[in-house]
Design an enzyme around this catalytic site. Structure first.
Site, short mmCIF file in Angstrom:
data_model
loop_
_atom_site.label_atom_id
_atom_site.label_comp_id
_atom_site.label_asym_id
_atom_site.label_seq_id
_atom_site.Cartn_x
_atom_site.Cartn_y
_atom_site.Cartn_z
CG ASP A 55 18.60 -47.32 50.26
OD1 ASP A 55 18.65 -48.02 49.23
OD2 ASP A 55 17.55 -46.95 50.77
CD GLU B 232 15.82 -39.45 49.76
OE1 GLU B 232 16.23 -38.92 50.79
OE2 GLU B 232 14.89 -40.29 49.74
#
Length: 400
Positions: free
Chosen positions: A37, A293
């Site tokens: 994140d 990610e």
């Protein structure tokens, strides 16, 4: 994947909002998955500040973890400016903070209640969602929800022009290619990490700890070529050490620079790398194991073969995300090579990479390498995530 699925290449333009509505942006980041994140939020905040000339405040709920990604960050300070981005602690309930022109809520982290209450009707509120290649993403991208006094818009990153694009700084793809094609530059980087540049296959390994690391290491050791595996310090080190027979009482004492060997496999433990150095590592390796990610997208810009481990989710949602990406990215790949890629990914998420599966992947590596470069080059010609966000907010500001 046919080239048309990545759509028509175009020149990417920088969008300057310095003299327009929406110059001040607040980015909110809750660190849920250790570094993913904050990795995305920090890259995006810097790009918005440098390439689009925005005033960016980045609110983070855990500065101690963030300091791993931002080494110069002082976790004791409530506010500080680093690389043109003001970094602030997550607002307390009693803090009176004036909202910016744009409130960028990342990954549905939920804005602080006091901040939300202070937002004006002119504030542009966007929730940046997680990246996915699933077909439904295009249908939901840029939609708004009117459940509160201010419309909350949902922005979905993705791999086609119908989505919000991929985070990509200007020239990162070209910089990676320059490094990948220059043995002297590679040698300099490896020497900075006390590593030797030779003709062994180079692999970087970054994964979640539940991955089948022992079976992968065993398959590497039994492969038909020499392998250097580079493992940045992370939560998988105990599994790596255990595979090499380190006493159970010493599993948590592995240090940077330690080396382990088994047959054709040599493993080196690297320090926790800066984002810039991690990009370089990916660019010089022949295969990259990545997760979540942030490292997934960086592997794409490295344009080298990679094996992705999605974040573990209930009801096998992560498998659905993986399959959607493999179907999209490799749809036009040579059938034999495509099968080896799918087989390797399936084994990696199914807790066992066998020697035949790994060797089949290596046998197809030249084809996979050419194809990955081709696909990365096409994706690099699309408008990037930051630019698409700025364009989207420009259009919204006109309507307000």
């Amino acid at each position: 994947m046919k080239s048309s699925q990545f759509n028509t290449p175009r020149q990417v333009k920088q969008y300057d909002m310095s003299n327009k509505a929406g110059r001040r942006w607040d980015v909110f980041c809750r660190i849920v998955d250790n570094f993913g994140d904050i990795g995305v939020c920090w890259r995006l905040s810097q790009q918005l500040a440098h390439e689009h000339h925005l005033q960016v405040r980045l609110f983070i709920d855990n500065l101690a973890i963030a300091s791993k990604i931002i080494p110069s960050l002082n976790a004791e300070l409530p506010s500080q400016t680093i690389n043109s981005v003001e970094i602030c602690t997550w607002p307390n309930a009693d803090e009176d903070i004036k909202p910016a022109d744009v409130a960028l809520e990342t990954f549905s982290c939920e804005l602080p209640a006091t901040y939300l209450e202070a937002m004006q009707a002119s504030t542009l509120w966007v929730n940046l969602e997680y990246l996915s290649a699933e077909p439904w993403v295009a249908d939901f991208h840029a939609r708004g929800s009117n459940n509160t006094k201010i419309t909350r818009h949902f922005f979905f990153p993705g791999f086609t022009d119908a989505t919000g694009g991929l985070i990509r700084e200007t020239n990162i793809f070209q910089k990676n290619q320059k490094l990948a094609k220059s043995p002297p530059l590679q040698c300099d980087f490896l020497q900075s990490l006390n590593l030797v540049h030779d003709d062994a296959l180079k692999i970087s390994l970054f994964s979640y700890p539940h991955a089948p690391i022992p079976s992968l290491l065993n398959a590497m050791a039994e492969s038909n070529q020499r392998i250097h595996c580079y493992v940045p310090i992370s939560s998988i080190l105990p599994k790596v050490a255990k595979y090499f027979g380190v006493d159970s009482s010493q599993l948590n004492t592995i240090q940077t620079g330690e080396k382990f060997s088994q047959k054709n496999l040599n493993v080196t433990i690297l320090p926790f790398l800066s984002q810039s150095d991690y990009d370089k590592l990916l660019a010089i390796c022949d295969i990259n194991f990545v997760r979540g990610e942030d490292s997934w997208i960086r592997a794409i810009w490295a344009a080298k073969p990679f094996i992705w481990q999605p974040y573990l989710q209930t009801e096998n949602t992560h498998i659905t995300k993986l399959d959607a990406f493999l179907d999209l990215f490799y749809s036009s790949c040579d059938e034999t090579a495509r099968y080896s890629v799918s087989e390797a990914h399936s084994a990696w998420v199914a807790d066992n990479i066998t020697i035949p599966v790994w060797q089949n992947y290596l046998n197809n590596l030249p084809t996979i390498k050419r194809f990955t470069l081709q696909q990365a080059n096409q994706l690099a010609e699309q408008t990037d995530l930051a630019a698409k966000l700025v364009i989207f907010l420009q259009k919204l500001s006109v309507k307000v």
